[in-house]
Design a protein around this motif. Structure first.
Motif, short mmCIF file in Angstrom:
data_model
loop_
_atom_site.label_atom_id
_atom_site.label_comp_id
_atom_site.label_asym_id
_atom_site.label_seq_id
_atom_site.Cartn_x
_atom_site.Cartn_y
_atom_site.Cartn_z
N ARG A 28 -1.34 3.02 -1.59
CA ARG A 28 -0.56 3.39 -2.78
C ARG A 28 -0.02 2.13 -3.44
NH1 ARG A 28 -2.55 7.44 -1.51
NH2 ARG A 28 -1.79 9.59 -1.64
N ASP A 29 -0.12 2.08 -4.77
CA ASP A 29 0.56 1.07 -5.59
C ASP A 29 1.77 1.75 -6.22
OD1 ASP A 29 -1.17 -1.29 -5.40
OD2 ASP A 29 -2.67 0.00 -6.34
N VAL A 30 2.92 1.09 -6.15
CA VAL A 30 4.18 1.71 -6.54
C VAL A 30 4.90 0.83 -7.56
CG1 VAL A 30 6.39 2.60 -5.70
CG2 VAL A 30 4.35 2.75 -4.24
N ALA A 31 5.40 1.45 -8.60
CA ALA A 31 6.15 0.72 -9.64
C ALA A 31 7.60 0.58 -9.22
CB ALA A 31 6.04 1.45 -10.97
N ALA A 32 7.80 -0.14 -8.10
CA ALA A 32 9.14 -0.37 -7.57
C ALA A 32 9.13 -1.67 -6.78
CB ALA A 32 9.57 0.79 -6.67
N PRO A 33 10.26 -2.33 -6.66
CA PRO A 33 10.30 -3.59 -5.89
C PRO A 33 9.92 -3.37 -4.43
CG PRO A 33 12.30 -3.31 -7.20
CD PRO A 33 11.56 -2.01 -7.27
N LEU A 34 9.40 -4.41 -3.82
CA LEU A 34 9.03 -4.34 -2.41
C LEU A 34 10.23 -3.96 -1.55
CD1 LEU A 34 7.02 -4.76 -0.10
CD2 LEU A 34 7.51 -7.22 -0.23
N SER A 35 11.41 -4.49 -1.88
CA SER A 35 12.61 -4.18 -1.10
C SER A 35 12.92 -2.69 -1.12
CB SER A 35 13.81 -4.96 -1.63
OG SER A 35 14.06 -4.65 -3.00
N ALA A 36 12.71 -2.04 -2.26
CA ALA A 36 12.97 -0.60 -2.37
C ALA A 36 11.95 0.19 -1.57
CB ALA A 36 12.97 -0.16 -3.83
N LEU A 37 10.67 -0.19 -1.68
CA LEU A 37 9.63 0.53 -0.95
C LEU A 37 9.87 0.44 0.55
CD1 LEU A 37 6.98 2.13 -1.05
CD2 LEU A 37 5.75 -0.05 -1.01
N ASP A 120 1.15 -1.65 6.17
CA ASP A 120 1.25 -3.02 5.68
C ASP A 120 1.77 -3.01 4.25
OD1 ASP A 120 0.13 -4.74 7.86
OD2 ASP A 120 -1.58 -3.41 7.60
N PHE A 121 2.74 -3.87 3.99
CA PHE A 121 3.43 -3.90 2.70
C PHE A 121 3.23 -5.25 2.01
CE2 PHE A 121 5.50 -0.86 5.36
CZ PHE A 121 5.88 0.17 4.52
N SER A 122 3.16 -5.22 0.69
CA SER A 122 3.11 -6.43 -0.11
C SER A 122 3.70 -6.11 -1.47
CB SER A 122 1.67 -6.94 -0.26
OG SER A 122 0.86 -5.95 -0.88
N GLY A 123 4.06 -7.16 -2.23
CA GLY A 123 4.58 -6.89 -3.56
C GLY A 123 5.57 -7.94 -4.04
N THR A 124 6.24 -7.59 -5.12
CA THR A 124 7.17 -8.49 -5.80
C THR A 124 8.44 -7.72 -6.14
OG1 THR A 124 6.36 -7.89 -8.00
CG2 THR A 124 5.19 -9.65 -6.84
N ASP A 125 9.26 -8.31 -7.01
CA ASP A 125 10.46 -7.62 -7.48
C ASP A 125 10.15 -6.53 -8.51
OD1 ASP A 125 12.06 -9.17 -5.89
OD2 ASP A 125 12.52 -10.64 -7.45
N GLU A 126 8.90 -6.43 -8.91
CA GLU A 126 8.53 -5.45 -9.93
C GLU A 126 7.64 -4.34 -9.39
OE1 GLU A 126 9.76 -5.43 -12.94
OE2 GLU A 126 10.87 -7.31 -12.64
N ARG A 127 6.63 -4.71 -8.59
CA ARG A 127 5.68 -3.73 -8.08
C ARG A 127 5.41 -3.99 -6.60
NH1 ARG A 127 3.41 -0.55 -11.83
NH2 ARG A 127 1.94 0.21 -10.24
N SER A 128 4.94 -2.95 -5.91
CA SER A 128 4.67 -3.11 -4.49
C SER A 128 3.50 -2.23 -4.08
CB SER A 128 5.91 -2.76 -3.67
OG SER A 128 6.44 -1.50 -4.06
#
Length: 307
Positions: A28-37, A120-128
């Motif tokens: 899944r690609d999520v329109a939320a920061p990695l910290s939130a996910l 496994d998680f990856s992402g930025t402050d914008e998407r994750s």
């Protein structure tokens, strides 16, 4: 994560050569920061929001301890069907990078399946992004289809919840016991709660599991904001979970939690909130809720370090 029960009662599992074992992958690609996910994936209060695979399924959490060696036990309830029990044990937790857990599904005392779940998680402050690999062993019945349905629906829910979740963190230069006691003390909590310039006027306060705090938050210009917190769980020096209502017994605004971790001689505080709707989340961001929330944690630190 609880797999979706199969109302048709799948036939007994096939023999080993005919597919008793399966490896399933979900992305899944999520329109939320990695910290939130990451918080939504691991925080018990958030997991309770998104874990049900469909509106017809009620998930009741009996235990929830998200740390290595801890476990989560839930019952999946569907009208007219026996309850399904899911036990999850956390084997590895690398914040915002990876989690590994086992999962055992049973019904009426019979173990249906066992699985190893790696996320496994990856992402930025914008998407994750999250990639979940399930190594599944069906035991009493073939569970592959149920797992596919359950994880697909659960991860869709996960993404939607992450996109309306706000996460605030602050490292406070004080021992965890002191930070915790300042948070759950009926005298000190109203002294620091709220952004700079705000004060609290308490009507009722009972800081325990099943308790509540009914209060008005008063802005610098005198504007009154009625609040009602209902405490779902208070686990000493570890975490608390509560529901935010718009005023006493008003509509729900958010599901929230706070966790406390020792970092050397300091304490890392994480405050998370799943807003009831995406519109409420966007409105909160629009009026600066993140900055105001960080001001609130700053007031907590100033009170703690002044003692």
């Amino acid at each position: 994560m609880t797999s979706k029960p199969n109302p048709q009662r799948m036939p007994a599992a096939r023999d080993q050569a005919d597919g008793r074992f399966a490896t399933l992958t979900f992305e899944r690609d999520v329109a939320a920061p990695l910290s939130a996910l990451w918080q939504v994936w691991t925080a018990p209060a958030a997991r309770a929001v998104w874990s049900s695979p469909s509106p017809s399924v009620v998930v009741e959490f009996l235990e929830a301890d998200t740390r290595v060696g801890g476990r989560e036990v839930s019952l999946c309830k569907v009208a007219g069907e026996p309850d399904t029990r899911c036990e999850c044990g956390w084997l590895a937790l690398q914040p915002a990078r990876r989690s590994v857990n086992y999962e055992v599904i049973s019904s009426e005392g019979v173990t249906q399946s066992a699985a190893l779940v790696t996320a496994d998680f990856s992402g930025t402050d914008e998407r994750s992004r999250v990639v979940v690999t399930v190594q599944l062993s069906s035991l009493a019945q073939d569970m592959e289809a149920g797992y596919r349905q359950g994880f697909d629906a659960g991860l869709d829910n996960l993404g939607g919840v992450a996109e309306r979740t706000m996460v605030l963190q602050r490292v406070i230069r004080a021992p965890r016991s002191i930070v915790w006691n300042t948070w759950v003390n009926a005298k000190t909590l109203p002294q620091w709660w709220g952004p700079d310039g705000f004060s609290c006027r308490t009507k009722r306060i009972d800081l325990r599991t099943g308790g509540e705090w009914v209060f008005d938050m008063i802005g610098p210009d005198g504007t009154v904001f009625p609040n009602h917190h209902r405490y779902i769980e208070i686990r000493p020096e570890e975490r608390l979970a509560y529901t935010l209502l718009w005023g006493e017994n008003g509509p729900k605004h958010a599901d929230a939690w706070a966790s406390f971790e020792t970092e050397g001689e300091a304490t890392k505080v994480t405050l998370g909130m799943v807003m009831s709707t995406k519109a409420e989340f966007e409105a909160a961001k629009g009026f600066g809720a993140i900055e105001l929330g960080l001001q609130t944690l700053g007031k907590l630190e100033r009170l703690v370090t002044s003692q």
